[in-house]
Design a protein around this motif. Structure first.
Motif, mmCIF file in Angstrom:
data_model
loop_
_atom_site.group_PDB
_atom_site.id
_atom_site.type_symbol
_atom_site.label_atom_id
_atom_site.label_comp_id
_atom_site.label_asym_id
_atom_site.label_seq_id
_atom_site.Cartn_x
_atom_site.Cartn_y
_atom_site.Cartn_z
ATOM 1 N N THR A 107 0.750 -1.201 -0.058
ATOM 2 C CA THR A 107 -0.105 0.111 -0.014
ATOM 3 C C THR A 107 0.943 1.336 0.071
ATOM 4 O OG1 THR A 107 -0.061 0.130 2.534
ATOM 5 C CG2 THR A 107 -1.875 -1.121 1.221
ATOM 6 N N ILE A 108 0.170 2.304 -0.285
ATOM 7 C CA ILE A 108 0.907 3.790 -0.135
ATOM 8 C C ILE A 108 1.200 3.815 1.336
ATOM 9 C CG2 ILE A 108 0.383 6.131 -0.402
ATOM 10 C CD1 ILE A 108 -1.294 5.593 -3.200
ATOM 11 N N LEU A 109 0.451 3.792 2.203
ATOM 12 C CA LEU A 109 0.708 3.975 3.702
ATOM 13 C C LEU A 109 2.003 3.329 4.003
ATOM 14 C CD1 LEU A 109 -0.067 5.421 6.338
ATOM 15 C CD2 LEU A 109 -1.573 3.116 6.654
ATOM 16 N N GLY A 110 2.153 1.995 3.497
ATOM 17 C CA GLY A 110 3.328 1.118 3.979
ATOM 18 C C GLY A 110 4.569 1.503 3.217
ATOM 19 N N GLY A 111 4.390 2.197 2.116
ATOM 20 C CA GLY A 111 5.700 2.599 1.384
ATOM 21 C C GLY A 111 6.193 3.976 2.126
ATOM 22 N N ALA A 112 5.148 5.028 2.614
ATOM 23 C CA ALA A 112 5.333 6.133 3.160
ATOM 24 C C ALA A 112 6.114 5.847 4.376
ATOM 25 C CB ALA A 112 4.166 6.892 3.169
ATOM 26 N N VAL A 113 5.526 5.125 5.291
ATOM 27 C CA VAL A 113 6.015 4.656 6.628
ATOM 28 C C VAL A 113 7.254 4.047 6.379
ATOM 29 C CG1 VAL A 113 5.757 3.875 8.825
ATOM 30 C CG2 VAL A 113 3.756 4.809 7.596
ATOM 31 N N SER A 114 7.722 3.322 5.558
ATOM 32 C CA SER A 114 8.875 2.504 5.512
ATOM 33 C C SER A 114 10.057 4.016 4.971
ATOM 34 C CB SER A 114 8.837 1.536 4.448
ATOM 35 O OG SER A 114 7.926 0.517 4.772
ATOM 36 N N LEU A 115 9.541 4.630 4.260
ATOM 37 C CA LEU A 115 10.517 5.633 3.752
ATOM 38 C C LEU A 115 10.858 6.559 4.843
ATOM 39 C CD1 LEU A 115 9.491 6.725 0.170
ATOM 40 C CD2 LEU A 115 11.564 5.567 0.903
ATOM 41 N N ALA A 116 9.883 6.678 5.755
ATOM 42 C CA ALA A 116 10.062 7.603 7.118
ATOM 43 C C ALA A 116 11.133 7.114 7.888
ATOM 44 C CB ALA A 116 8.783 7.794 7.747
ATOM 45 N N PHE A 117 11.197 5.444 7.976
ATOM 46 C CA PHE A 117 12.001 4.712 8.698
ATOM 47 C C PHE A 117 13.371 4.955 8.298
ATOM 48 C CE2 PHE A 117 8.663 1.357 10.088
ATOM 49 C CZ PHE A 117 8.222 2.372 11.041
ATOM 50 N N LEU A 118 13.325 4.993 6.920
ATOM 51 C CA LEU A 118 14.592 5.042 6.182
ATOM 52 C C LEU A 118 15.324 6.264 6.473
ATOM 53 C CD1 LEU A 118 16.677 4.038 4.035
ATOM 54 C CD2 LEU A 118 15.287 4.951 2.330
ATOM 55 N N ASN A 119 14.330 7.364 6.458
ATOM 56 C CA ASN A 119 14.892 8.990 6.699
ATOM 57 C C ASN A 119 15.332 9.225 8.100
ATOM 58 O OD1 ASN A 119 14.637 9.187 3.965
ATOM 59 N ND2 ASN A 119 12.756 10.125 3.937
ATOM 60 N N LEU A 120 14.803 8.764 8.815
ATOM 61 C CA LEU A 120 14.792 9.149 10.335
ATOM 62 C C LEU A 120 16.074 9.173 11.042
ATOM 63 C CD1 LEU A 120 11.694 7.570 12.217
ATOM 64 C CD2 LEU A 120 11.974 9.957 11.983
ATOM 65 N N PRO A 121 17.129 7.991 10.682
ATOM 66 C CA PRO A 121 18.398 8.353 11.292
ATOM 67 C C PRO A 121 19.123 9.273 10.692
ATOM 68 C CG PRO A 121 17.807 6.091 10.622
ATOM 69 C CD PRO A 121 16.758 6.866 10.301
ATOM 70 N N THR A 122 19.062 9.693 9.299
ATOM 71 C CA THR A 122 19.665 10.759 8.494
ATOM 72 C C THR A 122 19.294 12.101 9.139
ATOM 73 O OG1 THR A 122 20.036 9.542 6.805
ATOM 74 C CG2 THR A 122 20.544 11.809 6.488
ATOM 75 N N LEU A 123 18.179 12.113 9.268
ATOM 76 C CA LEU A 123 17.478 13.559 9.657
ATOM 77 C C LEU A 123 17.973 13.737 11.113
ATOM 78 C CD1 LEU A 123 13.908 13.924 8.338
ATOM 79 C CD2 LEU A 123 15.645 15.542 7.979
ATOM 80 N N ALA A 124 17.990 12.816 11.995
ATOM 81 C CA ALA A 124 18.391 12.959 13.613
ATOM 82 C C ALA A 124 19.768 13.281 13.504
ATOM 83 C CB ALA A 124 17.950 11.540 14.147
ATOM 84 N N ARG A 125 20.716 12.769 12.700
ATOM 85 C CA ARG A 125 22.146 12.687 13.005
ATOM 86 C C ARG A 125 22.417 14.500 12.368
ATOM 87 N NH1 ARG A 125 25.170 12.436 15.981
ATOM 88 N NH2 ARG A 125 27.343 12.084 14.693
ATOM 89 N N VAL A 126 21.981 14.736 11.178
ATOM 90 C CA VAL A 126 21.993 16.160 10.759
ATOM 91 C C VAL A 126 21.455 17.049 11.462
ATOM 92 C CG1 VAL A 126 21.439 17.582 8.580
ATOM 93 C CG2 VAL A 126 21.927 15.159 8.054
ATOM 94 N N THR A 127 20.142 17.010 11.940
ATOM 95 C CA THR A 127 19.900 17.900 13.067
ATOM 96 C C THR A 127 20.741 18.132 14.226
ATOM 97 O OG1 THR A 127 17.328 17.512 12.228
ATOM 98 C CG2 THR A 127 17.643 18.673 14.257
ATOM 99 N N GLU A 128 21.142 16.968 14.761
ATOM 100 C CA GLU A 128 21.825 17.000 16.008
ATOM 101 C C GLU A 128 23.195 17.780 15.671
ATOM 102 O OE1 GLU A 128 24.252 14.313 19.380
ATOM 103 O OE2 GLU A 128 23.350 13.472 17.457
#
Length: 293
Positions: A142-163
């Motif tokens: 589903t679209i929802l599954g793809g969006a949430v999985s992409l969010a999982f993929l982006n979370l570590p990079t966003l957290a480290r860049v923000t820190e």
């Protein structure tokens, strides 16, 4: 006043300095030339053949002249949903690790885990999303599954860049804010975030471009098909994106104009990523001009 007379050692240092400077300029020019050559190669093959019909028409399985309408819409839809999930959590986690987390072994271990997740191949997150949505919740691809999985993929990079962006803010600015009687949250909102926003936006641009061009995660969680409608906002519909469609057309499609469709799809993909980076940075340019005044 006596003029400075360079020694042999100083002359050697000057020569090495000029040689290193020239080498770095040469490397920078080579990188720019490679990027421009790559962009020209992709865009020159695809852009001349793109028209409104190609951007809005449904894909064809057998006949010539198919378009990319639904897959292009799904690409933007899934990207926006993934950013809505990942930006608040990722930026918030980065601010927490930089400003609130105590300096102990647990925090150091948390940083190591985040850095490790940033380097995990995307297909692993795809398998995770497949296990969660297709197997555990049994909702399928589903679209929802793809969006949430992409969010999982982006979370570590966003957290480290923000820190790192928050940590790079000079301590003098924090102390000056505290001296005026502001609270920690007020200092973060009015001082730290505006100063570090340029680096945070750069991180968002990186993850947005990566998410828009991601294929492995979408293939495993959103599927290799669409609902057949141009504007399908149903979160539980299959969500083939442009990157997945490009892979399919290039490798498995049997239509006669598969090569032309692939060239045009690649040009659209590159153009959209460039446009997104420009769109994210325009507000920063205006903000910098205001700050300089």
């Amino acid at each position: 006043m006596s003029s400075f007379t360079p020694t042999r050692k100083n002359k050697r240092s000057i020569v090495w300095d000029k040689a290193a400077t020239g080498l770095f300029y040469l490397l920078g020019a080579m990188v720019l030339l490679f990027v421009f050559w790559l962009l020209y190669t992709i865009l020159s093959k695809g852009l001349p053949g793109i028209n409104w019909q190609f951007l809005t028409k449904l894909p064809e399985e057998m006949d010539v002249g198919g378009g990319i309408g639904p897959v292009l819409f799904n690409s933007f839809y899934i990207l926006i949903l993934s950013l809505l999930f990942s930006i608040p959590i990722g930026v918030g986690a980065g601010i927490y690790m930089a400003e609130y987390a105590p300096n102990n072994k647990f925090t150091e271990g948390l940083r190591i885990c985040v850095e490790t997740l940033s380097s995990v191949p995307s297909i692993v997150f795809g398998l995770l999303g497949l296990a969660i949505f297709a197997e555990y919740f049994d909702v399928g691809l589903t679209i929802l599954g793809g969006a949430v999985s992409l969010a999982f993929l982006n979370l570590p990079t966003l957290a480290r860049v923000t820190e790192e962006a928050v940590r790079s803010v000079p301590t003098d600015l924090r102390n000056a804010s505290y001296a005026l009687g502001t609270t920690k949250f007020q200092t973060i909102r009015t001082i730290i975030l505006p100063v570090s926003m340029h680096a945070i936006i750069t991180g968002i641009c990186l993850v947005a471009g990566r998410a828009f061009g991601e294929s492995a995660v979408i293939l495993l969680t959103a599927g290799l098909s669409t609902s057949g409608e141009m504007w399908d906002f149903n979160l539980f519909s299959p969500g083939e994106t442009l990157a997945v469609h490009l892979w399919y057309v290039q490798s498995e499609a049997i239509v006669e104009d598969a090569k032309q469709i692939a060239d045009k799809s690649a040009a659209v993909l590159v153009f959209v990523v460039l446009f997104m980076n420009l769109l994210f940075r325009v507000p920063l340019w205006f903000n910098n001009r205001k700050l300089k005044r």
